[in-house]
Design a protein around this motif. Structure first.
Motif, PDB file in Angstrom:
ATOM      1  N   HIS A 147       0.832  -1.214   0.000  1.00 44.93           N
ATOM      2  CA  HIS A 147       0.000   0.000   0.000  1.00 44.93           C
ATOM      3  C   HIS A 147       0.860   1.254   0.000  1.00 44.93           C
ATOM      4  O   HIS A 147       0.511   2.268   0.618  1.00 44.93           O
ATOM      5  CB  HIS A 147      -0.953  -0.020   1.201  1.00 44.93           C
ATOM      6  CG  HIS A 147      -2.030  -1.055   1.087  1.00 44.93           C
ATOM      7  ND1 HIS A 147      -1.790  -2.401   1.231  1.00 44.93           N
ATOM      8  CD2 HIS A 147      -3.357  -0.939   0.804  1.00 44.93           C
ATOM      9  CE1 HIS A 147      -2.912  -3.072   1.083  1.00 44.93           C
ATOM     10  NE2 HIS A 147      -3.884  -2.221   0.814  1.00 44.93           N
ATOM     11  N   GLY A 148       1.998   1.175  -0.674  1.00 46.84           N
ATOM     12  CA  GLY A 148       2.902   2.307  -0.762  1.00 46.84           C
ATOM     13  C   GLY A 148       2.638   3.174  -1.973  1.00 46.84           C
ATOM     14  O   GLY A 148       1.529   3.189  -2.526  1.00 46.84           O
ATOM     15  N   ARG A 187       2.494  -3.870 -11.989  1.00 43.39           N
ATOM     16  CA  ARG A 187       1.540  -2.797 -12.247  1.00 43.39           C
ATOM     17  C   ARG A 187       1.182  -2.132 -10.926  1.00 43.39           C
ATOM     18  O   ARG A 187       1.594  -2.596  -9.853  1.00 43.39           O
ATOM     19  CB  ARG A 187       0.286  -3.347 -12.931  1.00 43.39           C
ATOM     20  CG  ARG A 187      -0.499  -4.353 -12.109  1.00 43.39           C
ATOM     21  CD  ARG A 187      -1.715  -4.866 -12.860  1.00 43.39           C
ATOM     22  NE  ARG A 187      -1.326  -5.558 -14.090  1.00 43.39           N
ATOM     23  CZ  ARG A 187      -2.155  -6.284 -14.800  1.00 43.39           C
ATOM     24  NH1 ARG A 187      -3.434  -6.410 -14.417  1.00 43.39           N
ATOM     25  NH2 ARG A 187      -1.755  -6.901 -15.893  1.00 43.39           N
ATOM     26  N   ASN A 188       0.414  -1.080 -11.002  1.00 39.98           N
ATOM     27  CA  ASN A 188      -0.068  -0.394  -9.800  1.00 39.98           C
ATOM     28  C   ASN A 188      -1.548  -0.672  -9.609  1.00 39.98           C
ATOM     29  O   ASN A 188      -2.324  -0.662 -10.568  1.00 39.98           O
ATOM     30  CB  ASN A 188       0.181   1.118  -9.903  1.00 39.98           C
ATOM     31  CG  ASN A 188       1.660   1.466  -9.798  1.00 39.98           C
ATOM     32  OD1 ASN A 188       2.399   0.810  -9.058  1.00 39.98           O
ATOM     33  ND2 ASN A 188       2.098   2.475 -10.536  1.00 39.98           N
ATOM     34  N   HIS A 189      -1.929  -0.949  -8.364  1.00 44.32           N
ATOM     35  CA  HIS A 189      -3.322  -1.265  -8.053  1.00 44.32           C
ATOM     36  C   HIS A 189      -4.185  -0.022  -8.215  1.00 44.32           C
ATOM     37  O   HIS A 189      -3.743   1.099  -7.880  1.00 44.32           O
ATOM     38  CB  HIS A 189      -3.427  -1.813  -6.624  1.00 44.32           C
ATOM     39  CG  HIS A 189      -4.701  -2.532  -6.360  1.00 44.32           C
ATOM     40  ND1 HIS A 189      -5.858  -1.868  -5.997  1.00 44.32           N
ATOM     41  CD2 HIS A 189      -5.020  -3.855  -6.397  1.00 44.32           C
ATOM     42  CE1 HIS A 189      -6.825  -2.748  -5.818  1.00 44.32           C
ATOM     43  NE2 HIS A 189      -6.347  -3.963  -6.058  1.00 44.32           N
ATOM     44  N   PRO A 190      -5.397  -0.155  -8.712  1.00 47.31           N
ATOM     45  CA  PRO A 190      -6.263   1.030  -8.866  1.00 47.31           C
ATOM     46  C   PRO A 190      -6.508   1.773  -7.549  1.00 47.31           C
ATOM     47  O   PRO A 190      -6.704   2.996  -7.564  1.00 47.31           O
ATOM     48  CB  PRO A 190      -7.564   0.437  -9.420  1.00 47.31           C
ATOM     49  CG  PRO A 190      -7.160  -0.838 -10.078  1.00 47.31           C
ATOM     50  CD  PRO A 190      -6.015  -1.374  -9.267  1.00 47.31           C
ATOM     51  N   ASP A 191      -6.504   1.056  -6.428  1.00 46.06           N
ATOM     52  CA  ASP A 191      -6.722   1.697  -5.119  1.00 46.06           C
ATOM     53  C   ASP A 191      -5.427   2.122  -4.466  1.00 46.06           C
ATOM     54  O   ASP A 191      -5.428   2.520  -3.289  1.00 46.06           O
ATOM     55  CB  ASP A 191      -7.474   0.727  -4.192  1.00 46.06           C
ATOM     56  CG  ASP A 191      -8.859   0.394  -4.728  1.00 46.06           C
ATOM     57  OD1 ASP A 191      -9.435   1.259  -5.424  1.00 46.06           O
ATOM     58  OD2 ASP A 191      -9.352  -0.718  -4.466  1.00 46.06           O
ATOM     59  N   GLY A 192      -4.321   2.060  -5.173  1.00 46.73           N
ATOM     60  CA  GLY A 192      -3.044   2.479  -4.625  1.00 46.73           C
ATOM     61  C   GLY A 192      -2.167   1.297  -4.272  1.00 46.73           C
ATOM     62  O   GLY A 192      -2.645   0.221  -3.925  1.00 46.73           O
ATOM     63  N   GLY A 193      -0.862   1.515  -4.361  1.00 46.95           N
ATOM     64  CA  GLY A 193       0.080   0.468  -4.021  1.00 46.95           C
ATOM     65  C   GLY A 193       0.588  -0.282  -5.227  1.00 46.95           C
ATOM     66  O   GLY A 193      -0.010  -0.259  -6.313  1.00 46.95           O
ATOM     67  N   ALA A 194       1.733  -0.947  -5.026  1.00 47.86           N
ATOM     68  CA  ALA A 194       2.348  -1.737  -6.094  1.00 47.86           C
ATOM     69  C   ALA A 194       1.764  -3.142  -6.104  1.00 47.86           C
ATOM     70  O   ALA A 194       1.446  -3.705  -5.050  1.00 47.86           O
ATOM     71  CB  ALA A 194       3.862  -1.789  -5.902  1.00 47.86           C
ATOM     72  N   LEU A 195       1.641  -3.727  -7.298  1.00 51.85           N
ATOM     73  CA  LEU A 195       1.059  -5.050  -7.450  1.00 51.85           C
ATOM     74  C   LEU A 195       1.920  -5.850  -8.418  1.00 51.85           C
ATOM     75  O   LEU A 195       2.170  -5.421  -9.543  1.00 51.85           O
ATOM     76  CB  LEU A 195      -0.370  -4.953  -7.993  1.00 51.85           C
ATOM     77  CG  LEU A 195      -1.075  -6.276  -8.307  1.00 51.85           C
ATOM     78  CD1 LEU A 195      -1.259  -7.101  -7.045  1.00 51.85           C
ATOM     79  CD2 LEU A 195      -2.420  -6.026  -8.983  1.00 51.85           C
ATOM     80  N   ALA A 196       2.398  -7.016  -7.949  1.00 53.53           N
ATOM     81  CA  ALA A 196       3.157  -7.944  -8.780  1.00 53.53           C
ATOM     82  C   ALA A 196       2.339  -9.217  -8.952  1.00 53.53           C
ATOM     83  O   ALA A 196       1.800  -9.752  -7.972  1.00 53.53           O
ATOM     84  CB  ALA A 196       4.508  -8.250  -8.156  1.00 53.53           C
TER      85      ALA A 196
END
Length: 421
Positions: A351-352, A399-408
């Motif tokens: 959630h960064g 990618r980046n999550h639509p609600d914020g934060g990094a997503l792998a």
């Protein structure tokens, strides 16, 4: 391999095939049009000359008869009031002329001569001439259409062969660029004729081989340097642990451990840059594996198994990938760190501030974190994760999550084992 490459080649409306075929079709049309106009014009002139000659011969016989009998004969007319004005103006004393009146349908051919101040003339309707020209135009239209269609078909055939060879070469070059150096563009293009496509394929193969040798030399140098540093750094770590307790000792020990970790990571990156890494496959339940490994590492990540799946893959490399993703989220993101197992797909989210745009577009770059707010680092953790995922043939997407934060997202669907119910 060639069949596998060509199946992936999509047809493009703006491809070379259509450009070549369009160019040949246009040239064929222009040639057919020019030839048709020339042939029509030449035939029309020849028919006009033939009609004029026929009327002139009739006039010759009519003049002879008039000179003998003093009366017009052979359908000749003396001082015909319907004689065209143009022909009347062309006649001079002792002269003769011919004229074709195209204002009538069908046209009328005239021949006239001045005899002792009188005008003796003959005329004839050009019925057959118009029929001949009409038939000729019909044949010319059909022949032109056949020529254009044949030219277009030939253009499609030539353009398709050339375009297909170029597309195969491009696809093979992309495969080589992706890391598969077993493919040669020249072999993929095929064919025995030496043309520009063959020269291009040979040039790409030469460039690929030169780059591969250079990268391999750089990889060996990096691996040799890192390997030679392992022994003194290991001794440095051991010596640091023997220092008396205190803040200075802790700093030395910490930096020595960081240096040892960095050298180990550089060695691993060098190995992954090679082409000889092979996975050691085992079958296991993905959800249970992720839970046990993350629990043992005390990562503090929140684990959710939505759907269990059995996979056939290398557990050591998989543990390295997930561990690096979680460590990257912990170092450069903000809690909570969520690890979700959804069948054969593993997602790691923090959630960064999220991944930088350049990382999402180009992938991880070694010795670069890409964004100051994500903290400092060597940029090797994600590079190693991508390299291990490549060995496992498992796509790893950032990618980046639509609600914020990094997503792998790690996709192991190709390694899934179907279990009979």
């Amino acid at each position: 391999m060639l069949r596998r490459l060509t199946r992936r080649l999509p047809a493009r409306s703006g491809s070379l095939r259509w450009k070549v075929s369009t160019a040949i079709a246009v040239v064929s049309f222009l040639i057919a049009l020019a030839l048709s106009l020339l042939l029509h014009s030449a035939t029309h002139r020849a028919l006009d000359d033939n009609v004029r000659s026929t009327q002139d011969d009739s006039l010759t016989y009519a003049i002879r008869l008039y000179m003998v009998t003093g009366q017009p004969g052979l359908h000749a007319t003396l001082d015909d009031p319907e004689l065209p004005h143009e022909l009347r103006q062309a006649i001079r004393p002792g002269k003769r002329a011919t004229y074709i009146d195209n204002s009538q349908s069908p046209p009328v051919a005239w021949a006239a001569a001045d005899i002792d101040g009188h005008t003796l003339s003959t005329e004839g309707v050009m019925t057959n001439t118009q029929d001949i020209l009409g038939d000729l135009d019909t044949y010319l239209v059909g022949g032109s259409a056949a020529l254009v269609l044949t030219g277009t078909g030939l253009g499609l055939f030539i353009g398709e062969r050339l375009s297909r060879r170029l597309r195969v070469a491009a696809d093979a070059a992309r495969t080589v660029a992706a890391g598969d150096h077993s493919i040669r563009v020249r072999d993929a293009v095929g064919g025995t004729a030496r043309d520009e496509t063959t020269d291009l394929a040979n040039a790409i193969d030469s460039m690929s081989e030169a780059l591969r040798e250079r990268l391999e030399a750089e990889r060996r140098v990096t691996a040799d340097i890192a390997h030679e540093l392992r022994t003194p750094v290991t001794g440095l770590v051991t010596a640091a642990e023997l220092l008396p307790p205190g803040r200075p000792s802790e700093l030395v020990q910490d930096r020595a451990k960081v240096l040892r970790t960095l050298i180990e990571d550089v060695l691993e990156v060098a190995r992954l840059d090679g082409t000889y890494e092979q996975p050691v496959l085992s079958e296991f339940s993905l959800g249970e594996f992720v839970e046990s490994r993350l629990a043992a590492s005390h990562s503090g990540a929140k684990i959710e198994v939505r759907d269990e799946a059995r996979v056939l893959t290398d557990p050591r490399r998989l543990e390295r990938i997930i561990g690096n993703l979680v460590n990257n989220a912990r170092k450069h993101g903000r809690p909570p760190i969520e690890v979700t197992v959804d069948g054969p797909v593993v997602r790691v989210r923090d959630h960064g501030p999220g991944f930088p745009d350049v990382l999402i577009a180009e992938g991880p770059q070694r010795f670069r974190t890409g964004r100051a707010e994500r903290g400092i680092g060597h940029g090797l953790g994600l590079t190693i994760a991508v390299g291990q995922a490549r060995v496992l043939e498992a796509p790893l997407v950032f990618r980046n999550h639509p609600d914020g934060g990094a997503l792998a997202i790690l996709d192991l669907r190709h390694a899934r084992v179907d279990v009979p119910e």
